[in-house]
Design a protein around this motif. Sequence first.
Motif, PDB file in Angstrom:
ATOM      1  N   LEU A  43       0.834  -1.211   0.000  1.00 27.01           N
ATOM      2  CA  LEU A  43       0.000   0.000   0.000  1.00 27.01           C
ATOM      3  C   LEU A  43       0.866   1.257   0.000  1.00 27.01           C
ATOM      4  O   LEU A  43       0.631   2.189  -0.785  1.00 27.01           O
ATOM      5  CB  LEU A  43      -0.913  -0.004   1.221  1.00 27.01           C
ATOM      6  N   ALA A  44       1.873   1.276   0.862  1.00 23.77           N
ATOM      7  CA  ALA A  44       2.762   2.435   0.931  1.00 23.77           C
ATOM      8  C   ALA A  44       3.479   2.664  -0.394  1.00 23.77           C
ATOM      9  O   ALA A  44       3.664   3.807  -0.821  1.00 23.77           O
ATOM     10  CB  ALA A  44       3.785   2.240   2.055  1.00 23.77           C
ATOM     11  N   GLY A  45       3.866   1.581  -1.048  1.00 23.42           N
ATOM     12  CA  GLY A  45       4.570   1.700  -2.314  1.00 23.42           C
ATOM     13  C   GLY A  45       3.712   2.301  -3.409  1.00 23.42           C
ATOM     14  O   GLY A  45       4.178   3.143  -4.192  1.00 23.42           O
ATOM     15  N   VAL A  46       2.459   1.884  -3.465  1.00 23.36           N
ATOM     16  CA  VAL A  46       1.539   2.416  -4.481  1.00 23.36           C
ATOM     17  C   VAL A  46       1.348   3.921  -4.282  1.00 23.36           C
ATOM     18  O   VAL A  46       1.424   4.716  -5.234  1.00 23.36           O
ATOM     19  CB  VAL A  46       0.182   1.695  -4.432  1.00 23.36           C
ATOM     20  N   VAL A  47       1.117   4.310  -3.037  1.00 22.77           N
ATOM     21  CA  VAL A  47       0.935   5.734  -2.735  1.00 22.77           C
ATOM     22  C   VAL A  47       2.198   6.523  -3.072  1.00 22.77           C
ATOM     23  O   VAL A  47       2.144   7.612  -3.638  1.00 22.77           O
ATOM     24  CB  VAL A  47       0.568   5.930  -1.248  1.00 22.77           C
ATOM     25  N   MET A  48       3.348   5.948  -2.739  1.00 19.47           N
ATOM     26  CA  MET A  48       4.617   6.645  -2.973  1.00 19.47           C
ATOM     27  C   MET A  48       4.887   6.834  -4.466  1.00 19.47           C
ATOM     28  O   MET A  48       5.383   7.885  -4.889  1.00 19.47           O
ATOM     29  CB  MET A  48       5.770   5.864  -2.344  1.00 19.47           C
ATOM     30  N   ALA A  49       4.572   5.826  -5.272  1.00 16.95           N
ATOM     31  CA  ALA A  49       4.803   5.933  -6.711  1.00 16.95           C
ATOM     32  C   ALA A  49       3.943   7.038  -7.316  1.00 16.95           C
ATOM     33  O   ALA A  49       4.427   7.852  -8.122  1.00 16.95           O
ATOM     34  CB  ALA A  49       4.506   4.596  -7.387  1.00 16.95           C
ATOM     35  N   VAL A  50       2.663   7.088  -6.927  1.00 14.02           N
ATOM     36  CA  VAL A  50       1.762   8.122  -7.440  1.00 14.02           C
ATOM     37  C   VAL A  50       2.205   9.503  -6.970  1.00 14.02           C
ATOM     38  O   VAL A  50       2.312  10.448  -7.759  1.00 14.02           O
ATOM     39  CB  VAL A  50       0.315   7.839  -6.990  1.00 14.02           C
ATOM     40  N   ALA A  51       2.470   9.616  -5.671  1.00 10.17           N
ATOM     41  CA  ALA A  51       2.875  10.908  -5.110  1.00 10.17           C
ATOM     42  C   ALA A  51       4.210  11.368  -5.694  1.00 10.17           C
ATOM     43  O   ALA A  51       4.407  12.562  -5.953  1.00 10.17           O
ATOM     44  CB  ALA A  51       2.970  10.809  -3.591  1.00 10.17           C
ATOM     45  N   GLY A  52       5.131  10.425  -5.918  1.00 11.88           N
ATOM     46  CA  GLY A  52       6.427  10.785  -6.487  1.00 11.88           C
ATOM     47  C   GLY A  52       6.286  11.382  -7.877  1.00 11.88           C
ATOM     48  O   GLY A  52       6.907  12.403  -8.198  1.00 11.88           O
ATOM     49  N   ALA A  53       5.456  10.747  -8.699  1.00 17.18           N
ATOM     50  CA  ALA A  53       5.226  11.260 -10.053  1.00 17.18           C
ATOM     51  C   ALA A  53       4.634  12.664 -10.008  1.00 17.18           C
ATOM     52  O   ALA A  53       5.039  13.559 -10.764  1.00 17.18           O
ATOM     53  CB  ALA A  53       4.309  10.312 -10.824  1.00 17.18           C
ATOM     54  N   VAL A  54       3.683  12.867  -9.103  1.00  9.84           N
ATOM     55  CA  VAL A  54       3.007  14.169  -8.994  1.00  9.84           C
ATOM     56  C   VAL A  54       3.972  15.250  -8.507  1.00  9.84           C
ATOM     57  O   VAL A  54       4.073  16.331  -9.101  1.00  9.84           O
ATOM     58  CB  VAL A  54       1.797  14.061  -8.038  1.00  9.84           C
ATOM     59  N   ILE A  55       4.686  14.973  -7.425  1.00  8.56           N
ATOM     60  CA  ILE A  55       5.565  15.981  -6.827  1.00  8.56           C
ATOM     61  C   ILE A  55       6.682  16.388  -7.784  1.00  8.56           C
ATOM     62  O   ILE A  55       6.960  17.581  -7.972  1.00  8.56           O
ATOM     63  CB  ILE A  55       6.150  15.462  -5.501  1.00  8.56           C
ATOM     64  N   LEU A  56       7.344  15.413  -8.409  1.00  7.94           N
ATOM     65  CA  LEU A  56       8.441  15.744  -9.329  1.00  7.94           C
ATOM     66  C   LEU A  56       7.927  16.517 -10.536  1.00  7.94           C
ATOM     67  O   LEU A  56       8.571  17.457 -11.011  1.00  7.94           O
ATOM     68  CB  LEU A  56       9.139  14.458  -9.780  1.00  7.94           C
ATOM     69  N   GLN A  57       6.748  16.146 -11.031  1.00  8.22           N
ATOM     70  CA  GLN A  57       6.217  16.849 -12.196  1.00  8.22           C
ATOM     71  C   GLN A  57       5.779  18.260 -11.846  1.00  8.22           C
ATOM     72  O   GLN A  57       5.973  19.195 -12.637  1.00  8.22           O
ATOM     73  CB  GLN A  57       5.044  16.075 -12.804  1.00  8.22           C
ATOM     74  N   VAL A 224       8.368   3.041  -7.702  1.00  4.66           N
ATOM     75  CA  VAL A 224       8.305   1.598  -7.957  1.00  4.66           C
ATOM     76  C   VAL A 224       9.503   0.886  -7.325  1.00  4.66           C
ATOM     77  O   VAL A 224       9.360  -0.151  -6.668  1.00  4.66           O
ATOM     78  CB  VAL A 224       8.249   1.319  -9.479  1.00  4.66           C
ATOM     79  N   ILE A 225      10.701   1.451  -7.529  1.00  6.20           N
ATOM     80  CA  ILE A 225      11.904   0.855  -6.926  1.00  6.20           C
ATOM     81  C   ILE A 225      11.794   0.879  -5.406  1.00  6.20           C
ATOM     82  O   ILE A 225      12.156  -0.091  -4.717  1.00  6.20           O
ATOM     83  CB  ILE A 225      13.171   1.605  -7.389  1.00  6.20           C
ATOM     84  N   TYR A 226      11.271   1.980  -4.878  1.00  2.00           N
ATOM     85  CA  TYR A 226      11.058   2.105  -3.437  1.00  2.00           C
ATOM     86  C   TYR A 226      10.134   1.000  -2.923  1.00  2.00           C
ATOM     87  O   TYR A 226      10.383   0.401  -1.872  1.00  2.00           O
ATOM     88  CB  TYR A 226      10.466   3.479  -3.135  1.00  2.00           C
ATOM     89  N   THR A 227       9.062   0.731  -3.669  1.00  4.12           N
ATOM     90  CA  THR A 227       8.116  -0.317  -3.267  1.00  4.12           C
ATOM     91  C   THR A 227       8.801  -1.668  -3.145  1.00  4.12           C
ATOM     92  O   THR A 227       8.622  -2.395  -2.159  1.00  4.12           O
ATOM     93  CB  THR A 227       6.968  -0.416  -4.292  1.00  4.12           C
ATOM     94  N   ILE A 228       9.596  -2.004  -4.155  1.00  2.00           N
ATOM     95  CA  ILE A 228      10.304  -3.288  -4.149  1.00  2.00           C
ATOM     96  C   ILE A 228      11.254  -3.367  -2.961  1.00  2.00           C
ATOM     97  O   ILE A 228      11.289  -4.367  -2.229  1.00  2.00           O
ATOM     98  CB  ILE A 228      11.071  -3.480  -5.468  1.00  2.00           C
ATOM     99  N   LEU A 229      12.020  -2.298  -2.737  1.00  2.00           N
ATOM    100  CA  LEU A 229      12.967  -2.284  -1.623  1.00  2.00           C
ATOM    101  C   LEU A 229      12.265  -2.395  -0.282  1.00  2.00           C
ATOM    102  O   LEU A 229      12.715  -3.108   0.624  1.00  2.00           O
ATOM    103  CB  LEU A 229      13.798  -1.001  -1.650  1.00  2.00           C
TER     104      LEU A 229
END
Length: 423
Positions: A43-57, A224-229
């Motif tokens: 769950l944390a990984g999914v949220v982080m991937a979405v938020a990461g894309a948004v924040i960087l963009q 995504v990499i964060y989720t795997i780690l």
Amino acid sequence: MKEQLKISMAFLGLLVGAGFATGLEVIQYFASFGINGLWGAVLAGVVMAVAGAVILQLGSYFLADEHKAVFRSITHPAVSWGLDIVVTLTLFCIGFVMLAGAGSNLEQQFGLPAWIGSLIMTVLVMVVGLLNVDKVSSIIGGLTPLLILAVLIGFAYTLFNLPDDFSAVSELATQAESPVSPWWLSAVNYNGLALLLGVSMSLVIGGNHVNMRDAGRGGLLGGVIYTILLILAVFTLLANIETVAGDDVPMLTLFNSMHPAMGYVMVFIIFAMIFNTAIGMFYALGRRVTPSRPSWYTPVFLALCAAGYAVSFIGFDTLMTYVYPVLGYLGMAMVVFLVGWWIYARRRLTEESGHRDTIRDLTEQREDDDADFSSDDESELSDELEESDADSDALAEQVTSEVTGEDDGEDAGDTDPGEKERE
């Protein structure tokens, strides 16, 4: 793809800082819920991937050189002011806690007085913080593979030494205290905390890349990499909970149990990850305090580092137990605002991305001595710059800098001609 990978490594380096590297946060926020902690990691990984894309963009869209300008553009002034205060205070608080953590890390393994380890970290942060943002993000991203390697080694070791009764291990893990419950709220709260700590520098990293598509995909890839780690780290510490339970630095304990030499390797990796977090905090703080006077950055940044060292002996346990959950909830609210605005302005962002693609193509054509660049092309480039939502002069200079490969300045204290005053 190279730029996207570079962005993703820098973003990942901000997320997997000292708490992740030590394993303490991983146990408290995830492994303490047993098997459910693995679902929390997903769950944390999914949220982080979405938020990461948004924040960087968003950082790229606003050409951000600090976080306040972005907050001010997407929220009510009162909300923007509140978020700015929270993020700014968080940057300093976590920054000096990282300096303290560096001292504790070296003291535990080598017996050095804590103040020496903290001083070494402070000097390193001061030196690297005088570089420009591209070099700083490259250093952060360059150190990140060390932690990836460490997590993979720990995971591989665990696969060859799995516990006989995983249910018993899971039950033992639940005896560890968690600052937030149930498991799903703990996972999201951890997201909020990690993103609150990393949002300021993440926006700056995004703002250093004109291509919004690259910035967004870089953030997504980093997530995504964060989720795997995270999943691998939770599984590893959960399976070895009998060995690491109750320790302040679980990952170090695990590596010492493999072989004493591995413990020394892990100490270096943890120190590098503490550095990643510390430089991210103090660099972003220095940028935030001096947005309208870039020439003041160097003395202000050095003063902030010195102040951080002076108060770096405040206890970490209290911060983790009581302050971190509150920061996590505030971070969750911040993510809602950022993602909500991104959804609201999606069409606008897409149009801006198209303008920048055209601007870059025309700029590359103009800078290529072998290509034809007519007066019509010049006129089209001028029109695209005017239609862009960004400041046309700042955008033109940044695109030219990226195309020609020229740095924006030798150090962070240089005043960039195209740097906008955002106060």
